[in-house]
Design a protein around this motif. Structure first.
Motif, short mmCIF file in Angstrom:
data_model
loop_
_atom_site.label_atom_id
_atom_site.label_comp_id
_atom_site.label_asym_id
_atom_site.label_seq_id
_atom_site.Cartn_x
_atom_site.Cartn_y
_atom_site.Cartn_z
N CYS A 216 0.86 -1.04 -0.05
CA CYS A 216 -0.10 -0.09 0.12
C CYS A 216 0.85 1.28 -0.07
N CYS A 220 -1.02 4.72 6.92
CA CYS A 220 -1.76 4.63 8.08
C CYS A 220 -1.28 4.31 9.31
N CYS A 223 -2.15 0.81 10.85
CA CYS A 223 -2.55 -0.21 10.02
C CYS A 223 -1.59 -1.42 9.96
N ARG A 227 3.18 -2.91 4.18
CA ARG A 227 3.29 -1.38 3.57
C ARG A 227 4.86 -1.27 3.17
S1 SF4 Z 1 -5.38 1.50 6.49
FE1 SF4 Z 1 -3.42 0.16 5.59
S2 SF4 Z 1 -4.20 -0.62 3.96
FE2 SF4 Z 1 -5.63 0.93 4.07
S3 SF4 Z 1 -4.93 2.87 3.23
FE3 SF4 Z 1 -4.04 2.90 5.31
S4 SF4 Z 1 -2.08 1.85 5.25
FE4 SF4 Z 1 -3.17 1.37 3.26
#
Ligand code: SF4
Length: 303
Positions: A216, A220, A223, A227
């Motif tokens: 990703c 965030c 999360c 990533r």
């Molecule tokens: S919550 Fe995780 S998967 Fe979703 S946009 Fe944020 S970093 Fe990406």
């Protein structure tokens, strides 16, 4: 049962108590009131990659198939896999690591490795606090690490693993993202799993879990998606070919749930994929998880 190069295990939840229908590969692994059971997508992908290279590979989903740990051990005894890959999650980490240790103890010729989000984010703790016999964690997406281990590469040359050596845990650099076309995980599902045993209330039943994108681009803080390994999207043609395969070979499957961390990262690419699905006449319905900052134009095409 033939001997195996690779055995991927979604273990039963039995320790310290028996917990049926534990959906280990869900984003929030748990037993739900709604009866959610996710396919063990990443384990099945590892099988698909290994088969593409000519290895004898199999997946056992002891949760969906209600197989006990004793039965799992009987399968290991019969198949004598060179490599056993065990998925983990935070709520089941005591169960997963204690069974992994037991397998390594009873089948010392098999290499046993741990994968999954918990061990990705806590490899040192896993290999010191929980494991005395199992010595390898494959972090993040783990297909390449599995192939490298099957190939017999030395541990210090395998990207994306942490391993214990001389009492110390070493962390190799992150693995590269996969490239090019992917083997079809749906073929592994068809040949080795019973898709009628999986359920997610937001999708049409029977559903099938697969990926288009890995990683990703957002950050965030809360999360636990993978990533840091970067971002990769399968070629759209490769995805369309797999969707056609699903309609042809698994005609009773009604929907596909994209397991991408967040589906709409690049609106142009999403529009292209959706238009290609429409042009190909694919009738499956689709579900995904995504951030909400999507244009109305893209939403209309996704619908
Ligand atoms: S919550 Fe995780 S998967 Fe979703 S946009 Fe944020 S970093 Fe990406």
């Amino acid at each position: 049962m033939e001997e195996l190069d690779l055995l991927c295990l979604n273990l039963p939840y039995e320790r310290p108590y028996i917990l049926k229908n534990f959906s280990r590969s869900s984003r929030s692994p748990c037993v739900t009131r709604g009866g959610t059971i996710y396919e063990p997508l990443y384990l099945a992908m590892a099988v698909a990659f290994a088969q593409r290279e000519g290895y004898r590979a199999r997946i056992i989903d002891a949760v969906a198939d209600d197989i006990s740990f004793e039965q799992v051990k009987r399968i290991v005894r019969k198949t004598e896999p060179r490599l056993i890959v065990i998925d983990t999650s935070t709520p089941s980490i005591y169960n997963d690591t204690s069974m992994a240790e037991e397998l390594k103890s009873e089948f010392p010729k098999s290499e046993v490795i741990l994968v999954g989000r918990h061990v990705t984010y806590a490899p040192k703790e896993t290999l010191t606090r929980f494991c005395k016999r199992v010595k390898i964690v494959a972090r993040n997406y783990f297909y390449q690490q599995v192939l490298d281990l099957l190939e017999g590469k030395e541990l210090n040359k395998i990207k994306g693993i942490s391993y214990r050596e001389d009492g110390k845990v070493k962390h190799n650099p992150p693995a590269d993202m996969p490239k090019g076309e992917f083997p079809f995980v749906s073929k592994v599902y068809k040949e080795q799993l019973d898709l009628r045993k999986y359920f997610y209330a937001s999708t049409k039943y029977p559903y099938l879990l697969m990926n288009w994108q890995w990683g990703c681009q957002y950050s965030c803080s809360f999360c636990n998606e993978y990533r840091k390994g970067g971002y990769f999207a399968r070629p759209i043609e490769n995805v369309i070919e797999e969707l056609k395969y699903i309609e042809r070979e698994l005609p009773w499957v009604k929907s596909v749930l994209w397991d991408d961390p967040t589906f709409v990262m690049d609106e142009g690419k999403v529009q292209e994929l959706c238009n290609r699905i429409i042009d190909a006449g694919i009738k499956l319905s689709f579900g995904c998880a995504t951030r909400a900052n999507i244009s109305l134009e893209t939403l209309k095409i996704m619908k």
